[in-house]
Scaffold this motif. Structure first.
Motif, PDB file in Angstrom:
ATOM      1  N   ASP A  28     -20.963  84.958  32.800  1.00 47.33           N
ATOM      2  CA  ASP A  28     -21.565  84.552  33.862  1.00 47.33           C
ATOM      3  C   ASP A  28     -22.791  83.928  33.598  1.00 47.33           C
ATOM      4  N   GLU A  29     -23.505  84.272  32.473  1.00 40.19           N
ATOM      5  CA  GLU A  29     -24.472  83.500  31.897  1.00 40.19           C
ATOM      6  C   GLU A  29     -24.283  81.933  31.428  1.00 40.19           C
ATOM      7  N   ARG A  30     -22.899  82.074  30.926  1.00 40.27           N
ATOM      8  CA  ARG A  30     -22.306  80.569  30.439  1.00 40.27           C
ATOM      9  C   ARG A  30     -21.904  79.826  31.504  1.00 40.27           C
ATOM     10  N   ARG A  31     -21.714  80.410  32.791  1.00 39.62           N
ATOM     11  CA  ARG A  31     -21.411  79.552  33.965  1.00 39.62           C
ATOM     12  C   ARG A  31     -22.691  79.081  34.402  1.00 39.62           C
ATOM     13  N   THR A  32     -23.751  79.826  34.501  1.00 40.57           N
ATOM     14  CA  THR A  32     -25.052  79.582  34.936  1.00 40.57           C
ATOM     15  C   THR A  32     -25.578  78.302  34.088  1.00 40.57           C
ATOM     16  N   ARG A  33     -25.358  78.398  32.713  1.00 38.05           N
ATOM     17  CA  ARG A  33     -25.721  77.201  31.791  1.00 38.05           C
ATOM     18  C   ARG A  33     -24.884  76.158  32.452  1.00 38.05           C
ATOM     19  N   ILE A  34     -23.716  76.193  32.588  1.00 38.27           N
ATOM     20  CA  ILE A  34     -22.995  74.785  33.110  1.00 38.27           C
ATOM     21  C   ILE A  34     -23.636  74.199  34.516  1.00 38.27           C
ATOM     22  N   ALA A  35     -23.841  75.187  35.372  1.00 35.72           N
ATOM     23  CA  ALA A  35     -24.519  74.822  36.566  1.00 35.72           C
ATOM     24  C   ALA A  35     -25.832  74.124  36.281  1.00 35.72           C
ATOM     25  N   ARG A  36     -26.899  74.757  35.225  1.00 30.59           N
ATOM     26  CA  ARG A  36     -28.064  74.036  34.792  1.00 30.59           C
ATOM     27  C   ARG A  36     -27.743  72.748  34.224  1.00 30.59           C
ATOM     28  N   ALA A  37     -26.765  72.569  33.461  1.00 30.03           N
ATOM     29  CA  ALA A  37     -26.345  71.394  32.800  1.00 30.03           C
ATOM     30  C   ALA A  37     -26.119  70.433  33.952  1.00 30.03           C
ATOM     31  N   GLN A  38     -25.352  70.717  34.751  1.00 32.56           N
ATOM     32  CA  GLN A  38     -24.993  69.667  35.978  1.00 32.56           C
ATOM     33  C   GLN A  38     -26.148  69.241  36.872  1.00 32.56           C
ATOM     34  N   PHE A  41     -22.387  76.515  25.770  1.00 24.58           N
ATOM     35  CA  PHE A  41     -21.730  76.406  27.148  1.00 24.58           C
ATOM     36  C   PHE A  41     -20.472  77.196  27.272  1.00 24.58           C
ATOM     37  N   THR A  42     -19.603  77.280  26.203  1.00 22.34           N
ATOM     38  CA  THR A  42     -18.268  77.655  26.370  1.00 22.34           C
ATOM     39  C   THR A  42     -17.885  79.134  25.715  1.00 22.34           C
ATOM     40  N   GLY A  43     -18.629  79.290  24.696  1.00 24.23           N
ATOM     41  CA  GLY A  43     -18.525  80.623  23.849  1.00 24.23           C
ATOM     42  C   GLY A  43     -17.123  80.437  22.939  1.00 24.23           C
ATOM     43  N   ARG A  89      -3.680  78.891  21.375  1.00 20.00           N
ATOM     44  CA  ARG A  89      -4.814  79.303  20.885  1.00 20.00           C
ATOM     45  C   ARG A  89      -6.055  79.136  21.787  1.00 20.00           C
ATOM     46  N   ALA A  90      -6.002  77.766  22.216  1.00 21.35           N
ATOM     47  CA  ALA A  90      -7.274  77.235  23.116  1.00 21.35           C
ATOM     48  C   ALA A  90      -7.374  78.087  24.333  1.00 21.35           C
ATOM     49  N   ARG A  91      -6.236  78.170  24.782  1.00 20.70           N
ATOM     50  CA  ARG A  91      -5.959  79.019  26.116  1.00 20.70           C
ATOM     51  C   ARG A  91      -6.773  80.577  26.013  1.00 20.70           C
ATOM     52  N   GLU A  92      -6.337  81.105  24.789  1.00 18.77           N
ATOM     53  CA  GLU A  92      -6.744  82.181  24.479  1.00 18.77           C
ATOM     54  C   GLU A  92      -8.390  82.394  24.709  1.00 18.77           C
ATOM     55  N   LEU A  93      -8.998  81.415  24.092  1.00 21.21           N
ATOM     56  CA  LEU A  93     -10.401  81.060  24.126  1.00 21.21           C
ATOM     57  C   LEU A  93     -11.156  80.806  25.156  1.00 21.21           C
ATOM     58  N   ILE A  94     -10.340  79.826  25.924  1.00 18.23           N
ATOM     59  CA  ILE A  94     -11.048  78.969  26.991  1.00 18.23           C
ATOM     60  C   ILE A  94     -11.496  80.010  28.107  1.00 18.23           C
ATOM     61  N   LYS A  95     -12.832  80.317  28.556  1.00 12.50           N
ATOM     62  CA  LYS A  95     -13.086  81.197  29.760  1.00 12.50           C
ATOM     63  C   LYS A  95     -13.657  80.168  30.936  1.00 12.50           C
ATOM     64  N   PRO A  96     -14.748  79.503  30.630  1.00 11.48           N
ATOM     65  CA  PRO A  96     -15.074  78.850  31.918  1.00 11.48           C
ATOM     66  C   PRO A  96     -14.261  77.606  31.981  1.00 11.48           C
ATOM     67  N   GLY A  97     -13.437  77.632  33.070  1.00 13.11           N
ATOM     68  CA  GLY A  97     -12.555  76.387  33.254  1.00 13.11           C
ATOM     69  C   GLY A  97     -11.184  76.467  32.652  1.00 13.11           C
ATOM     70  N   GLY A  98     -10.132  76.158  33.217  1.00 17.61           N
ATOM     71  CA  GLY A  98      -9.012  76.071  32.952  1.00 17.61           C
ATOM     72  C   GLY A  98      -8.254  74.833  32.624  1.00 17.61           C
TER      73      GLY A  98
END
Length: 431
Positions: A61-71, A93-95, A126-135
């Protein structure tokens, strides 16, 4: 942003007195690693216990908030999207931690819409295992252009022209390939967005920084208790690396110097052995969830001379003056000026001249050991809540010794607070 000081030390002359965990240090000769068996550790280090209970990593959730702030910042600075490759800002931003190679792995964060990733096709799972904010993952085969995938992301996010922000550590060949594939854009620094987010720490970040510094100080105290006549600097540094690991600090270690070599701010190539009356300087830290600590302690093995006492006390006075100058709204340069005035009044310097204070008084800290912004002359950036800094004036006297005391602080709504207690005295460096 300059090279991380720990990386600089690993690759430079100072490596002779460095021990780090989780990082290569084979560049130096006569290096010894942290002792590997519990039975071989000195008793003060064996007595340590982990200090990571209750540590909470940064949430999704905090990473999503960071992306929103960046936008939000992109909209304010009229930047259509920012491009990042793996590194501290990417992780922020992504973790995701991902090693850099000649193959592009990147994220594009647009001013509107979801982030999109560019990934080699054979790494997709492997990337999809790691990617959380955004698909949205755009893959490329070995005989295809990753730059075209980036241009397609711009197009699909409704961007036809305007400004694209490039994160400061993006390698030139990647930037150049993107620029050639999408020439209609004006490519600018992404610093207003990345620094605009990362300079201001959340409560979760502050908690990680505080615990990382607490671990470091506990490791320093235990290492101090291991000093002995004839100790090589590598053994001293190895003891500290072992202490940091025992306490739970990741990628932890220090560089250390003895005697006259403590005047070298980042160490000397000359191998050193400890003798009665030597000044000892130790500087380094560890990480928690990527968040860095940075502490320096300087003390004497045996009975200090009056000269050593006087300079140590002057250094502490300068550190105190810097801390007292940390006021919300004041320019960052005022902190450097306060510390430098104390040292200059005592007859050192002036300015950066030696003997005296040869470098800035402090730097920003977070996911990077050195990050935005600095306590340095000419920096008019106003001090604001959420910022984090080191406070580390040095007094370097070549041919004699150097004294540096360093502690990190954060800015609250009411002013500055240190993460850990300062060194109280030369005779009781850890209280």
């Amino acid at each position: 942003m300059c090279l991380d000081r720990r990386e600089f030390i690993r690759l430079s002359a100072g490596a002779a007195g460095v021990a780090f965990l989780g990082a290569p240090v084979a560049h130096a000769q006569n290096m010894i690693s942290a002792p590997t068996g519990q039975a071989t550790l000195p008793e003060p280090i064996r007595a340590l216990r982990r200090m990571t209970d209750g540590v909470a990593p940064i949430s999704l959730d905090e990473r999503r908030t960071r992306i929103a702030r960046a936008q939000q910042l992109m909209a304010e600075h009229k930047i259509g999207a920012i491009y990042l490759e793996p590194g501290s800002s990417f992780y922020y931003f992504t973790g995701i931690r991902w090693g850099n190679s000649e193959r592009m792995f990147a994220v594009v964060i647009p001013a509107t819409g979801e982030p999109a990733y560019v990934c080699p096709k054979f790494e997709e799972e492997r990337a999809r295992e790691l990617i959380k904010p955004g698909g949205d993952v755009r893959t490329w085969e070995e005989d295809e252009s990753p730059y075209r995938r980036v241009a397609e992301i711009f197009h699909d996010r409704g961007l036809r022209s305007g400004r694209i922000g490039m994160e400061e550590r993006v390698r030139f060949f990647l930037f150049d390939g993107i620029r050639r594939e999408a020439p209609a854009f004006d490519y600018v620094s992404a610093d207003p967005v990345t620094a605009g987010c990362r300079m201001f720490k959340s409560p979760a970040e502050i908690a990680l920084l505080k615990r990382s510094n607490e671990i470091t100080l506990a490791a320093y105290r235990a290492t101090w208790l291991t000093v002995r006549e004839g100790m090589p600097q590598q053994e001293f540094a190895g003891n500290c690396a072992a202490a940091l690991a025992t306490l739970g600090g990741a990628e932890g270690g220090i560089f250390c110097s003895f005697g006259k070599f403590t005047a070298f701010p980042h160490g000397s190539i000359t191998p050193q052995v400890l003798h009665e009356g030597d000044v000892i300087l130790m500087d380094g830290g560890c990480t928690l969830d990527g968040y860095q600590s940075d502490i320096t302690r300087t003390f004497v093995f045996g009975r200090p001379t009056q000269r050593q006492r006087d300079i140590w006390n002057l250094e502490r006075e300068a550190q105190d003056a810097a801390f007292a100058a940390v006021k919300i709204g004041a320019p960052c340069e005022s902190v450097d000026a306060a510390a430098r005035a104390v040292i200059t009044k005592a007859g050192f310097g002036p300015d950066y001249r030696l003997p005296g204070l040869p470098h800035r008084t402090g730097h920003g800290i977070g996911l990077d050991y050195h990050e935005w912004t600095n306590f340095v002359r000419g920096n008019q950036t106003p001090i604001q809540p959420g910022m984090c800094f080191s406070d580390e004036p040095t007094i370097a006297i070549y041919g004699e010794f150097g004294i540096r005391l360093e502690d990190c602080l954060h800015i609250t709504e009411h002013g500055a607070e240190f993460f850990t207690p300062q060194s109280p005295s030369l005779d009781r460096p850890f209280g």
